[in-house]
Design an enzyme around this catalytic site. Structure first.
Site, short mmCIF file in Angstrom:
data_model
loop_
_atom_site.label_atom_id
_atom_site.label_comp_id
_atom_site.label_asym_id
_atom_site.label_seq_id
_atom_site.Cartn_x
_atom_site.Cartn_y
_atom_site.Cartn_z
N GLY A 77 0.84 -1.21 0.00
CA GLY A 77 0.00 0.00 0.00
C GLY A 77 0.86 1.25 0.00
O GLY A 77 1.82 1.34 0.77
N ASP A 79 -0.75 2.89 8.20
CA ASP A 79 -1.33 2.20 9.36
C ASP A 79 -0.49 2.28 10.63
O ASP A 79 -0.98 1.95 11.71
CB ASP A 79 -1.57 0.71 9.02
N ASP A 89 5.16 -4.52 6.42
CA ASP A 89 5.83 -5.74 6.87
C ASP A 89 5.82 -6.87 5.83
O ASP A 89 6.72 -7.70 5.81
CB ASP A 89 5.33 -6.21 8.24
N ARG A 93 1.28 -5.16 -5.49
CA ARG A 93 1.34 -6.38 -4.69
C ARG A 93 1.70 -7.48 -5.69
O ARG A 93 1.16 -7.51 -6.79
CB ARG A 93 0.02 -6.62 -3.99
N THR A 134 3.89 3.07 5.53
CA THR A 134 2.49 2.62 5.59
C THR A 134 1.71 3.58 6.48
O THR A 134 2.19 3.96 7.55
CB THR A 134 2.35 1.18 6.12
N ASP A 153 1.68 0.27 11.64
CA ASP A 153 1.61 -1.05 12.27
C ASP A 153 2.90 -1.85 12.16
O ASP A 153 2.87 -3.07 12.08
CB ASP A 153 0.42 -1.84 11.69
N ARG A 177 -6.97 -2.20 8.71
CA ARG A 177 -7.61 -3.52 8.70
C ARG A 177 -7.20 -4.31 9.93
O ARG A 177 -7.96 -5.06 10.49
CB ARG A 177 -7.21 -4.27 7.42
P1 ADP Z 1 2.83 -4.31 2.81
O1 ADP Z 1 4.28 -4.28 2.48
O2 ADP Z 1 2.20 -2.96 2.72
O3 ADP Z 1 2.57 -5.03 4.12
P2 ADP Z 1 1.87 -6.65 1.34
O4 ADP Z 1 1.64 -7.49 2.57
O5 ADP Z 1 0.80 -6.65 0.30
O6 ADP Z 1 2.08 -5.10 1.67
O7 ADP Z 1 3.25 -7.11 0.70
C1 ADP Z 1 3.77 -6.50 -0.45
C2 ADP Z 1 4.51 -7.50 -1.27
O8 ADP Z 1 5.60 -8.04 -0.50
C3 ADP Z 1 3.72 -8.74 -1.66
O9 ADP Z 1 2.92 -8.53 -2.78
C4 ADP Z 1 4.82 -9.75 -1.95
O10 ADP Z 1 5.40 -9.53 -3.21
C5 ADP Z 1 5.84 -9.39 -0.88
N1 ADP Z 1 5.64 -10.28 0.26
C6 ADP Z 1 4.64 -10.24 1.16
N2 ADP Z 1 4.72 -11.26 2.04
C7 ADP Z 1 5.82 -11.97 1.69
C8 ADP Z 1 6.44 -13.15 2.20
N3 ADP Z 1 5.95 -13.81 3.26
N4 ADP Z 1 7.56 -13.58 1.58
C9 ADP Z 1 8.07 -12.92 0.52
N5 ADP Z 1 7.51 -11.82 -0.01
C10 ADP Z 1 6.41 -11.33 0.56
O1 F6P Z 2 -2.24 1.17 3.50
C1 F6P Z 2 -2.76 0.33 4.50
C2 F6P Z 2 -4.18 0.04 4.19
O2 F6P Z 2 -4.77 1.26 4.08
C3 F6P Z 2 -4.94 -0.80 5.20
O3 F6P Z 2 -5.47 -0.10 6.29
C4 F6P Z 2 -6.01 -1.43 4.36
O4 F6P Z 2 -6.41 -2.61 4.91
C5 F6P Z 2 -5.33 -1.62 3.04
O5 F6P Z 2 -4.30 -0.64 2.97
C6 F6P Z 2 -6.21 -1.53 1.85
O6 F6P Z 2 -5.42 -1.39 0.71
P1 F6P Z 2 -5.86 -1.80 -0.76
O7 F6P Z 2 -7.18 -1.19 -1.00
O8 F6P Z 2 -4.77 -1.23 -1.61
O9 F6P Z 2 -5.89 -3.29 -0.79
#
Ligand code: ADP
Ligand code: F6P
Length: 324
Positions: A11, A127, A103, A72, A125, A129, A171
């Site tokens: 995000g 959030d 994370d 993503r 982010t 978090d 979320r």
């Molecule tokens: P954020 O970084 O905001 O938490 P996501 O959880 O969607 O967002 O993760 C972003 C990208 O990071 C994912 O689309 C994926 O490519 C990579 N990623 C997420 N989780 C893992 C994981 N457990 N191992 C390796 N890559 C990951």
């Molecule tokens: O950027 C964090 C966040 O806003 C969360 O609070 C929410 O769950 C999520 O992104 C939604 O993102 P998207 O609509 O891009 O899946």
């Protein structure tokens, strides 16, 4: 290191551009080639990147979103995806990567580091978090956006003696809801970290304040709670039935993720981006940049991912005591 790269993932958050700018300028000023990878891990797997310089990052510090775009990328989590990413790093001589995201993105950074490409995570982010961090890039801007929007909602809520139930992002985290809820004087704040009972924590509080002649109400609900209770519209209907106060529901949605970053997000983004490149310059990888008590520091990614963040219970208690 002679060649490093930077990407944004997950995000987006206001202030990511300030972090990109800091990475590029710190790298260039220290004699490195800096590659900008588009659309997160997708761009890394597909070699979608370009060389950046001092001027490619001009006029971005005040812009929301991310000039490198974000994505993503489920494929990156597969063996094949990782192999593609490693091949692209080799072909382009990438010796280190700064990964700006949440994370999930840090898990990817850890995996890449373990495969021999040192990565530094920078927390971006709205959030807030990330457990090892008091503060993440984008959080301040998002909270101020919520405050501005709810101030507007309050005007019309007051004019009509209504109750407005407002869903804010988060979320899995209630930081935006709790802090902005206090700042806008919400009668109740519902967040995923704290158990609640709608009758006691919303209806009874409203009824009690009605007795003191209060006629308009704001209820703030974090997205994670809203999903559990069937949405803010359902809650608004329930409130109307139980209290007799005409109620409306608003979902603020993605407006919270955009907009020009606040001073704090520009500043923290700049500090963290700069710090991340200095870690790479020392040959250090597999770290997350963090901020604690206004100091920038770093953690091992594995350690950072296993830390737990708790909500400020005293802040929640304060909200209960004064927003009445
Ligand atoms: P954020 O970084 O905001 O938490 P996501 O959880 O969607 O967002 O993760 C972003 C990208 O990071 C994912 O689309 C994926 O490519 C990579 N990623 C997420 N989780 C893992 C994981 N457990 N191992 C390796 N890559 C990951
Ligand atoms: O950027 C964090 C966040 O806003 C969360 O609070 C929410 O769950 C999520 O992104 C939604 O993102 P998207 O609509 O891009 O899946």
């Amino acid at each position: 290191m002679k060649t490093i790269a930077v990407l944004t993932s997950g995000g987006d958050a206001p202030g990511m551009n300030a972090a990109i700018r800091a990475v590029v300028r710190t790298g260039c000023e220290n004699g490195m080639k800096v590659l900008g990878i588009r659309r997160g891990y997708n761009g890394l797997m597909n070699g979608d990147m370009y060389e950046m310089n001092l001027r490619t990052v001009s006029d971005i510090i005040h812009r929301g979103g991310t000039m490198l775009y974000s994505a993503r990328s489920p494929e990156f989590k597969t063996e094949e995806g990782m192999r593609k990413a490693l091949d692209v790093c080799k072909e382009n001589g990438i010796e280190g990567i700064v990964i700006i995201g949440g994370d999930g993105s840090f898990r990817g950074a850890r995996d890449l580091s373990l495969k021999g490409v040192p990565c530094i995570g920078v927390p971006g982010t709205i959030d807030n978090d990330i457990a090892c961090c008091d503060y993440t890039i984008g959080y301040d801007t998002a909270m101020n956006t919520v405050m501005d929007m709810v101030d507007r909602i309050r005007d019309t809520t007051e004019s009509h003696d209504r109750c407005s139930v407002v869903e804010v992002m988060g979320r899995r985290a209630g930081y935006i809801a709790l802090n902005s809820g206090i700042a806008i004087g919400a009668t109740s704040i519902l967040i995923p970290e704290i158990e609640f009972d709608i009758e006691k924590d919303v209806i009874e509080r409203m009824k009690r304040t009605q007795k003191t002649d209060k006629k308009h109400f704001i209820i703030i609900v974090a997205e994670g709670v809203s999903e559990k209770i069937g949405g803010v519209a359902t809650l608004a209907k329930h409130i109307e039935e139980k209290t007799g106060v005409e109620s409306r529901a608003t979902i603020l949605g993605h407006v919270q993720r955009g907009g020009s970053p606040s001073l704090r997000d520009r500043l923290v983004g700049s500090q963290m981006g700069n710090y991340a490149v200095h870690l790479l310059m020392k040959g250090i990888g597999n770290r997350v940049v963090a901020m604690q008590k206004e100091q920038v520091l770093d953690y091992d990614i594995y350690e950072a991912l296993n830390m737990k963040k708790s909500i400020n219970l005293d802040l929640y208690r304060t909200a209960l005591e004064i927003s009445i």
